[in-house]
Write a protein that holds these residues in place. Structure first.
Motif, PDB file in Angstrom:
ATOM      1  N   VAL A   1      -2.233   2.190   3.399  1.00  0.00           N
ATOM      2  CA  VAL A   1      -2.775   2.946   2.271  1.00  0.00           C
ATOM      3  C   VAL A   1      -1.781   4.028   1.876  1.00  0.00           C
ATOM      4  O   VAL A   1      -1.323   4.804   2.721  1.00  0.00           O
ATOM      5  N   TRP A   2      -1.435   4.058   0.581  1.00  0.00           N
ATOM      6  CA  TRP A   2      -0.624   5.129   0.004  1.00  0.00           C
ATOM      7  C   TRP A   2      -1.504   5.864  -0.995  1.00  0.00           C
ATOM      8  O   TRP A   2      -1.677   5.419  -2.145  1.00  0.00           O
ATOM      9  N   PRO A   3      -2.103   6.999  -0.613  1.00  0.00           N
ATOM     10  CA  PRO A   3      -3.108   7.631  -1.478  1.00  0.00           C
ATOM     11  C   PRO A   3      -2.565   8.697  -2.429  1.00  0.00           C
ATOM     12  O   PRO A   3      -3.314   9.182  -3.278  1.00  0.00           O
ATOM     13  N   HIS A   4      -1.295   9.083  -2.307  1.00  0.00           N
ATOM     14  CA  HIS A   4      -0.855  10.321  -2.942  1.00  0.00           C
ATOM     15  C   HIS A   4      -0.051  10.152  -4.223  1.00  0.00           C
ATOM     16  O   HIS A   4       0.409  11.135  -4.793  1.00  0.00           O
ATOM     17  N   SER A   5       0.146   8.936  -4.694  1.00  0.00           N
ATOM     18  CA  SER A   5       0.909   8.760  -5.921  1.00  0.00           C
ATOM     19  C   SER A   5       0.150   9.336  -7.115  1.00  0.00           C
ATOM     20  O   SER A   5      -1.054   9.105  -7.258  1.00  0.00           O
ATOM     21  N   PRO A   6       0.829  10.096  -7.985  1.00  0.00           N
ATOM     22  CA  PRO A   6       0.157  10.608  -9.187  1.00  0.00           C
ATOM     23  C   PRO A   6      -0.385   9.498 -10.081  1.00  0.00           C
ATOM     24  O   PRO A   6      -1.348   9.699 -10.815  1.00  0.00           O
ATOM     25  N   ALA A   7       0.222   8.305 -10.002  1.00  0.00           N
ATOM     26  CA  ALA A   7      -0.224   7.197 -10.843  1.00  0.00           C
ATOM     27  C   ALA A   7      -1.455   6.500 -10.281  1.00  0.00           C
ATOM     28  O   ALA A   7      -2.074   5.681 -10.968  1.00  0.00           O
ATOM     29  N   GLY A   8      -1.826   6.814  -9.035  1.00  0.00           N
ATOM     30  CA  GLY A   8      -3.003   6.205  -8.434  1.00  0.00           C
ATOM     31  C   GLY A   8      -2.719   5.608  -7.073  1.00  0.00           C
ATOM     32  O   GLY A   8      -1.569   5.359  -6.697  1.00  0.00           O
ATOM     33  N   MET A   9      -3.788   5.367  -6.329  1.00  0.00           N
ATOM     34  CA  MET A   9      -3.681   4.838  -4.977  1.00  0.00           C
ATOM     35  C   MET A   9      -3.208   3.384  -4.992  1.00  0.00           C
ATOM     36  O   MET A   9      -3.488   2.624  -5.919  1.00  0.00           O
ATOM     37  N   LEU A  10      -2.527   2.980  -3.914  1.00  0.00           N
ATOM     38  CA  LEU A  10      -2.174   1.583  -3.698  1.00  0.00           C
ATOM     39  C   LEU A  10      -2.408   1.243  -2.236  1.00  0.00           C
ATOM     40  O   LEU A  10      -2.133   2.063  -1.347  1.00  0.00           O
ATOM     41  N   THR A  11      -2.943   0.057  -1.981  1.00  0.00           N
ATOM     42  CA  THR A  11      -3.131  -0.415  -0.612  1.00  0.00           C
ATOM     43  C   THR A  11      -2.516  -1.803  -0.478  1.00  0.00           C
ATOM     44  O   THR A  11      -2.436  -2.561  -1.450  1.00  0.00           O
ATOM     45  N   MET A  12      -2.074  -2.119   0.742  1.00  0.00           N
ATOM     46  CA  MET A  12      -1.588  -3.462   1.059  1.00  0.00           C
ATOM     47  C   MET A  12      -2.239  -3.898   2.363  1.00  0.00           C
ATOM     48  O   MET A  12      -2.084  -3.240   3.393  1.00  0.00           O
ATOM     49  N   CYS A  13      -2.973  -5.005   2.298  1.00  0.00           N
ATOM     50  CA  CYS A  13      -3.710  -5.506   3.453  1.00  0.00           C
ATOM     51  C   CYS A  13      -3.169  -6.876   3.835  1.00  0.00           C
ATOM     52  O   CYS A  13      -3.153  -7.792   3.005  1.00  0.00           O
ATOM     53  N   PRO A  14      -2.696  -7.065   5.089  1.00  0.00           N
ATOM     54  CA  PRO A  14      -2.260  -8.399   5.510  1.00  0.00           C
ATOM     55  C   PRO A  14      -3.457  -9.337   5.593  1.00  0.00           C
ATOM     56  O   PRO A  14      -4.463  -9.035   6.236  1.00  0.00           O
ATOM     57  N   LEU A  15      -3.360 -10.467   4.931  1.00  0.00           N
ATOM     58  CA  LEU A  15      -4.463 -11.417   4.898  1.00  0.00           C
ATOM     59  C   LEU A  15      -4.388 -12.324   6.109  1.00  0.00           C
ATOM     60  O   LEU A  15      -3.399 -13.062   6.286  1.00  0.00           O
ATOM     61  N   ALA A  16      -5.400 -12.255   6.948  1.00  0.00           N
ATOM     62  CA  ALA A  16      -5.420 -13.012   8.201  1.00  0.00           C
ATOM     63  C   ALA A  16      -5.242 -14.500   7.943  1.00  0.00           C
ATOM     64  O   ALA A  16      -5.773 -15.052   6.971  1.00  0.00           O
ATOM     65  N   GLY A  17      -4.479 -15.147   8.808  1.00  0.00           N
ATOM     66  CA  GLY A  17      -4.279 -16.581   8.710  1.00  0.00           C
ATOM     67  C   GLY A  17      -3.317 -17.001   7.619  1.00  0.00           C
ATOM     68  O   GLY A  17      -3.186 -18.199   7.342  1.00  0.00           O
ATOM     69  N   THR A  18      -2.641 -16.033   6.985  1.00  0.00           N
ATOM     70  CA  THR A  18      -1.680 -16.336   5.916  1.00  0.00           C
ATOM     71  C   THR A  18      -0.411 -15.532   6.167  1.00  0.00           C
ATOM     72  O   THR A  18      -0.329 -14.718   7.095  1.00  0.00           O
ATOM     73  N   ASP A  19       0.577 -15.717   5.295  1.00  0.00           N
ATOM     74  CA  ASP A  19       1.786 -14.901   5.335  1.00  0.00           C
ATOM     75  C   ASP A  19       1.836 -13.944   4.148  1.00  0.00           C
ATOM     76  O   ASP A  19       2.908 -13.470   3.763  1.00  0.00           O
ATOM     77  N   THR A  20       0.677 -13.631   3.568  1.00  0.00           N
ATOM     78  CA  THR A  20       0.614 -12.799   2.375  1.00  0.00           C
ATOM     79  C   THR A  20      -0.125 -11.486   2.637  1.00  0.00           C
ATOM     80  O   THR A  20      -0.863 -11.344   3.612  1.00  0.00           O
ATOM     81  N   PHE A  21       0.104 -10.547   1.737  1.00  0.00           N
ATOM     82  CA  PHE A  21      -0.637  -9.288   1.683  1.00  0.00           C
ATOM     83  C   PHE A  21      -1.456  -9.269   0.388  1.00  0.00           C
ATOM     84  O   PHE A  21      -1.012  -9.779  -0.641  1.00  0.00           O
TER      85      PHE A  21
END
Length: 521
Positions: free
Chosen positions: A211-231
């Motif tokens: 979680v990156w909560p502090h950007s003035p443009a808005g929050m961004l999150t990246m979650c690793p998706l279980a069983g895949t190679d993607t976020f």
């Protein structure tokens, strides 16, 4: 081509998302001819809903796909907050828990929506069903006996098909709901646009939800998706801009809001944008047409409630359609779909909306935690017409008609959920309660042994409990004569079904335990 009026199905399902696929699986195992049509050429390709709550895992257990779900998914990872490129402490947003004797799934399972659909589709094909892709429902009429629908394929060919009932599982922009003229009552939960995307990336670990909560443009999150190679990326836009769904646009927003660079995003697999809304259809039924899933209710993604509530719509409707189409119940049973699901949907909408607004109002580095209410194990139908409670002077906290029927270990190593698994009703007798003869095809009767203390504590020391096919207590009584008077009783009991002890196993359902997690005895 010339249209025909041949009756092709008992139930026509519009939409092959999780709702439509779950309903088709449930109907197929009941021997009901269901035809499911999907406008797109293939299953939905994105992650979107990715958290399966414990109650939904119980549904997947009953449908025979729990092992596949656990093989493909994994636990939701702990969160970690990043500030100025520095990693913070780990913390949990979701309630954690171990399996218990009465609830075998202790916490949510991460499974991307596209994978959930693949698993349900595979199960449907095992049961003899199929999805008709590139086929849109473009019109329909209904009469006293059924629904006539016009299906238009991608190649321009048109077919007129006939079914006893139509179920709209065709999403938040449901063409069926609009054709019926059923309105949606709701509100915008968050006016700011959001981006959701599945990407292949490096530069961060796959053990945490970042979680990156502090950007003035808005929050961004990246979650690793279980069983895949993607976020899965979520990004909220608070600067007045609109999400750019191109690979370049997604790389740019990640680079702007995190310590990662454009080079860390190797591939954008899928992307979409949306604004969080909460809305519910004014009705879930019009004659022989039913609304289910997003066609009936639209949720904020906060709390992982939308997909789960949708699957449980299907689980509620499937057994009722089955009984009516098999001639084991009158059509009035279908009235209980709206009666039961509208209050549930309204309550769950409130949970997801409140969580989303709490997230917006919280300090940027203190996202709100979810409580056990998001697991949906406490939802039920007390006080509704199918919840018949015939006992009196019950202690506080006692299991009552309308509640979810708990699991419990049995002396032979099996569990109550093994007895429930399948399309039948289950009749449990405790103590000296008389266990009457029943139709063994539609009702499986079991006397729970005295040396099953968890079951006796969860239910009663004495009494009869009729458990619906969807795992809720339909009737709690001491008097077996109350059974035939229950509005969902599937026909008159006959001598064909022999009563048996729970320690002797099940009839017509799998006796295996799910591979994981292991419930504690």
């Amino acid at each position: 081509m010339e249209l025909n009026n041949v009756k092709h199905a008992d139930v026509l399902i519009a939409g092959a998302g999780p709702t439509g696929l779950a309903l088709a699986c449930d109907l197929a195992r009941r021997g009901i001819r269901a035809r499911i049509v999907e406008r797109a050429a293939a299953l939905f390709p994105g992650s979107r809903g990715k958290g399966l709550q414990p109650r939904t895992l119980e549904v997947l257990d009953d449908l025979g796909v729990i092992d596949a779900a656990y093989a493909a998914g994994g636990p939701l990872p702990p969160m970690v907050t990043w500030t100025d490129g520095q990693r913070g402490d780990e913390w949990d947003m979701i309630p954690r828990g171990e399996p218990t004797p009465t609830a075998p799934y202790g916490e949510a399972l991460m499974l991307p929506q596209w994978r959930t659909q693949e698993i349900l589709y595979t199960r449907l094909r095992e049961l003899g069903g199929e999805v008709h892709f590139s086929t849109a429902l473009t019109g329909f009429t209904q009469d006293a006996d059924g629904v006539t629908a016009t299906l238009t394929r991608a190649d321009g060919s048109v077919e007129n098909t006939r079914a006893a009932y139509l179920v709209a599982a065709d999403g938040g922009r449901s063409t069926v709901r609009k054709a019926l003229g059923i309105g949606m009552t709701g509100e915008t939960v968050d006016p700011e646009p959001m981006l959701v995307a599945d990407v292949r990336a490096d530069g961060i670990d796959r053990l945490n939800w970042h979680v990156w909560p502090h950007s003035p443009a808005g929050m961004l999150t990246m979650c690793p998706l279980a069983g895949t190679d993607t976020f899965q990326i979520y990004a909220r836009y608070t600067d007045g801009s609109a999400p750019d769904l191109s690979p370049e646009g997604i790389r740019a927003v990640v680079a702007e809001r995190t310590h990662l660079t454009v080079r860390n995003i190797h591939e954008v697999v899928w992307a979409s944008d949306f604004r969080a809304r909460a809305a519910m259809a004014d009705r879930f039924r019009s004659g022989r047409v039913f609304l289910a899933g997003d066609a009936a209710h639209i949720h904020s993604p906060a709390g992982a409630q939308g997909l789960n509530t949708s699957v449980q719509d299907a689980y509620n409707l499937g057994w009722k359609l089955g009984l009516v189409l098999q001639g084991l119940a009158g059509p009035e049973l279908l009235d209980t779909y709206e009666e039961e699901r509208i209050p549930i949907a309204a309550g769950v909408l409130g949970i997801s909306t409140n969580l989303h607004r709490a997230m917006l109002s919280a300090p940027r580095d203190a996202m709100p935690r979810r409580d056990a209410g998001t697991q949906q194990l406490g939802l039920g139908y007390r006080g509704d017409s199918l919840a018949v409670e015939r006992r009196s002077a019950l202690p506080e906290g006692a299991l009552r008609a309308g509640d979810r029927a708990p699991d419990a270990p049995l002396p032979d190593g099996s569990r109550l959920f093994d007895l429930f698994r399948g399309p039948h009703f289950t009749l449990l007798a405790f103590g000296s309660a008389e266990l009457p003869p029943v139709d063994g095809e539609t009702i499986h009767a079991h006397r729970v042994p005295a040396d099953a203390p968890v079951a006796h504590e969860a239910y009663a020391e004495h009494g009869l409990f009729l458990v619906r096919p969807d795992g809720y207590v339909a009737l709690a009584t001491h008097d077996p004569s109350d059974l035939a008077a229950h509005p969902a009783w599937p026909g008159t009991p006959s001598s064909r079904g022999a009563s048996r002890s729970a320690s002797q196993g099940t009839q017509g359902s799998a006796s295996r335990q799910p591979a994981r997690p292991k419930a504690q005895a």
